[in-house]
Scaffold this active site. Sequence first.
Site, PDB file in Angstrom:
ATOM      1  N   SER A 102       0.812  -1.212   0.000  1.00  0.00           N
ATOM      2  CA  SER A 102       0.000   0.000   0.000  1.00  0.00           C
ATOM      3  C   SER A 102       0.849   1.268   0.000  1.00  0.00           C
ATOM      4  CB  SER A 102      -0.958  -0.048   1.198  1.00  0.00           C
ATOM      5  OG  SER A 102      -1.923   0.965   1.140  1.00  0.00           O
ATOM      6  N   ASP A 241      -2.494   6.200  -3.573  1.00  0.00           N
ATOM      7  CA  ASP A 241      -1.345   5.569  -2.929  1.00  0.00           C
ATOM      8  C   ASP A 241      -0.837   4.431  -3.815  1.00  0.00           C
ATOM      9  OD1 ASP A 241      -3.375   3.737  -2.495  1.00  0.00           O
ATOM     10  OD2 ASP A 241      -2.703   3.200  -0.483  1.00  0.00           O
ATOM     11  N   ASP A 243      -1.111   1.230  -4.077  1.00  0.00           N
ATOM     12  CA  ASP A 243      -2.000   0.229  -4.675  1.00  0.00           C
ATOM     13  C   ASP A 243      -3.355   0.812  -5.046  1.00  0.00           C
ATOM     14  OD1 ASP A 243      -2.893   0.521  -2.046  1.00  0.00           O
ATOM     15  OD2 ASP A 243      -3.430  -1.581  -1.829  1.00  0.00           O
ATOM     16  N   ASP A 245      -5.877   2.079  -3.504  1.00  0.00           N
ATOM     17  CA  ASP A 245      -7.129   1.857  -2.793  1.00  0.00           C
ATOM     18  C   ASP A 245      -7.488   3.029  -1.890  1.00  0.00           C
ATOM     19  OD1 ASP A 245      -5.262   1.466  -0.777  1.00  0.00           O
ATOM     20  OD2 ASP A 245      -6.092  -0.440  -0.084  1.00  0.00           O
TER      21      ASP A 245
END
Length: 448
Positions: A102, A241, A243, A245
Amino acid sequence: MTKLFGTDGVRGTANIHPMTAEMALRIGAAVGRYFRRDNTGVHRVVIGKDTRLSGYMFENALTAGLTSTGMNVLLLGPVPTPAVGLLTRSMRADLGVMISASHNPAQDNGIKFFGPDGYKLSDQAEADIEALVANGVEPTPAVEIGRAKRIDDGRYRYIERVKSSFPRQMRLDGLKVVVDCANGAAYKVAPETLWELGAEVIPVGVSPTGHNINEGCGSTHPQSAAETVVAHGAHVGICLDGDADRVILLDENGKVGDGDQFMALMAARWASEDRLKGRALVATVMSNLGLDHFLQRQGLRLERTSVGDRHVVERMRQGGFNLGGEQSGHIVMTDYSTTGDGLMAGLQFLAEMVRSGEPSSVLLNQFEPVPQLLKNVAFGADQAPLDNPHVQAAIAQAEADLSGKGRLLIRASGTEPLIRVMAEHEDAGLMEGAVDSVVAAVEQAVSA
């Protein structure tokens, strides 16, 4: 064996336990056995990843473990985390895996899991998988070993799904949008999606090297994108960010609007259209008290959960709610997605800009936040500073000092070896003193 799963899957520094190739192999075999308990029929798993160099290593190790239990593996390559949730369900897979840490730096990595319904696994499922990792699993007979196949159009399927959440007759013509992809998983899909909807796109953080994900860019470092917004006279900035999400929004002046402001906007909008199920918003204990006060004035309610978008989603599913998220930018809209989706949230904000005709600076200023201060203290892997009597006494005193018009939240991070000390109070000086006193006690305990 120490507990593997944290706030959001398994996470740590690459090539250091638990994030080693050997452990990924064992986790792959364990999760494969867990989702192939009946040992019959065809079973498949989809695997996505972000742009970290170690993603290649973990992708191969997980594939080996999964195929050893008879699972067929479909490799998506670099895609956002929400794409894995979407494609797990769309491709009728038994399991989805996302390889990402992340917002963490490039040397870290992690493994997140999605069930066949596209939602993250329950605490019980994670505990069962941990037990299988500890005890080991028997590999499947040679004739039943699984296959692996690359899926080349995964990101295009995701783009179409994200666009379908945007109002059908609406376009983004005339909007100049800076999108910061954090040199991460959305470095292709985010600019392409915005361009296809008609926006003038100014991309930032779209040159991943394997080592620069989240480095001076993205939702945790929005300064570069803010400068770009101002320099280009953009209407808005969208910062994702690693990833993708989560999202942090920037107004036309480069000022940050966090997840709380976005959730306030969407909750009020959806409530006015009778779309907000249960007339409630689900957010974590980290969300600002100002959000509470705003919702109360709207006749709405705030449901709080523990930190982590997985806990937000669990509460949303239990209560039948359709909007939730975190101050940090995880926004969950279960009408459209099974998990936090930064790009989808960004599109919903752009749709509100077009619909209302208001500038982003107005839309990202829904309420006046109560002063909030967050400080972190690092601690060693074998330390438990919150159990220290002096720390507990400092916390009790700080809580007493803030009682009435504020609150104190102390917790160990689920993703990093940090103690997070957060306080809110109308008196900023009193708030800062309370936080500093607890931080000092924790630092003393750590150094003792």
